[in-house]
Design a protein around this motif. Sequence first.
Motif, PDB file in Angstrom:
ATOM      1  N   SER A  75       5.982  14.832   5.584  1.00 34.99           N
ATOM      2  CA  SER A  75       6.573  14.593   4.262  1.00 34.99           C
ATOM      3  C   SER A  75       5.475  14.504   3.220  1.00 34.99           C
ATOM      4  N   LYS A  76       5.716  15.084   2.051  1.00 32.22           N
ATOM      5  CA  LYS A  76       4.749  15.025   0.958  1.00 32.22           C
ATOM      6  C   LYS A  76       5.053  13.883  -0.014  1.00 32.22           C
ATOM      7  N   VAL A  77       6.147  13.173   0.233  1.00 35.86           N
ATOM      8  CA  VAL A  77       6.556  12.064  -0.633  1.00 35.86           C
ATOM      9  C   VAL A  77       5.767  10.814  -0.249  1.00 35.86           C
ATOM     10  N   TRP A  78       5.365  10.045  -1.256  1.00 37.58           N
ATOM     11  CA  TRP A  78       4.646   8.797  -1.003  1.00 37.58           C
ATOM     12  C   TRP A  78       5.619   7.706  -0.551  1.00 37.58           C
TER      13      TRP A  78
ATOM     14  N   GLY B 267       0.809  -1.195   0.000  1.00 36.45           N
ATOM     15  CA  GLY B 267       0.000   0.000   0.000  1.00 36.45           C
ATOM     16  C   GLY B 267       0.846   1.249   0.000  1.00 36.45           C
ATOM     17  N   LEU B 268       0.178   2.392  -0.216  1.00 33.66           N
ATOM     18  CA  LEU B 268       0.840   3.688  -0.213  1.00 33.66           C
ATOM     19  C   LEU B 268       0.388   4.481   1.004  1.00 33.66           C
ATOM     20  N   PHE B 269       1.266   5.280   1.537  1.00 32.97           N
ATOM     21  CA  PHE B 269       0.894   6.118   2.678  1.00 32.97           C
ATOM     22  C   PHE B 269       1.853   7.298   2.759  1.00 32.97           C
ATOM     23  N   HIS B 270       1.455   8.275   3.570  1.00 34.60           N
ATOM     24  CA  HIS B 270       2.282   9.452   3.807  1.00 34.60           C
ATOM     25  C   HIS B 270       2.879   9.380   5.203  1.00 34.60           C
TER      26      HIS B 270
END
Length: 386
Positions: A33-36, A26-29
């Motif tokens: 940080s604004k980077v995935w 999965g993806l998260f923050h």
Amino acid sequence: MTTLAVMPKPVEKPEKTRRRDRGDGGLFHVPGSKVWYTKVRGKKQSTGTRIKEEAKVILNARMGRAVLGIADPNELRKVCYEDGRARLIAVYQQEKRRSLKTLKKGTLTIDGLPYVDKFFGGRSVVDIKRDVLDKFVEQRQKDGASNAYINRNLALLHRMLTLLAEDHEGRLIVPKVPKLKEPPARQGFCEPEQFAKLFYELPERLRAFALFIYTTGCRTGEAKKLTWEQVDWKESVIRVSEEQTKNDTPRTIPLDATVVERLKKIPESRRIGVIFPVGCFRKAWQNACVRAGLGKLDKTGDNAKKNGRYGTYTGLTPHDFRRSAVRNMTKEGIGETLAMSVSGHKTAEVFRRYNIVTTRDKVAAVRRVSSSLVPVLRAKRARSAQ
């Protein structure tokens, strides 16, 4: 009048969200940080991008590698050339390879390895790809190295990478190593007439040594290590231990009567240490070959600076005696198995490669066939004439 009760509709419970299978990600923050970031099998890594679509591509790639068991290149980037070198040296120590050498500073090395160290030192193994290998070949060719020697350099590097791939359970992809075309194996040999001429051009201290390797096919490196304690005067043989042989196989080498006679002339008080103390062998050998017409020394131009300003030598080499011994034993009708036990060849394939057939041998073979055919033709002609 009977009133019917209205039953309330059952409340539908929301379906439980299916738990992700192991290997899904999965993806998260991360706060601040604004980077995935990706999370695959519990491992969190930055994607280095703020764009979600790009992050999804990276996530899918990482999930695919996780399923296939392929390591992330970023993990392998920490593995460097020096790790492979240390692994190779350790294997050579375990195998007790004689090619393993110790430098003056105590560093262990292998013949040809310093050239590989100089070019690949400090590199990550994931950066060692085909284009880098091609640049190494180009550099070595500029240095004047032969294709055969470059192939040996590449073989060492390939062994390193293969060992590292085994350590990382195949997750490291080993690039295909280029194979340069090598010239055909040397086929030099020395006829008995040529040997007789060379024998008397050699210094007295080298004559017994030359006669020994010419008649037995013993490797020069092995012959130089033989000691007086190994001589069996009663049987006229030398018993070679496995530590002294190239293929770790002990054997018994018979001595020619002329060699025995020369060795017995040496006083017993001097029979200490090695049998053949050849000393400065190379220059004495080359000078003798030049005088016997079996070699040349080129001292013109840049050749004058080579070989300690001694010039560039071309011609007969001591190893040619090994081929000559194999060929001579075969010509005398000695069986392959017996000849191999004398010369120390372990495989018949290599032995046959040393058994060189000359034009003279071919001509003699045809003449032997024709000699048996001529009488038959003459008899046939005589009967026809009657």
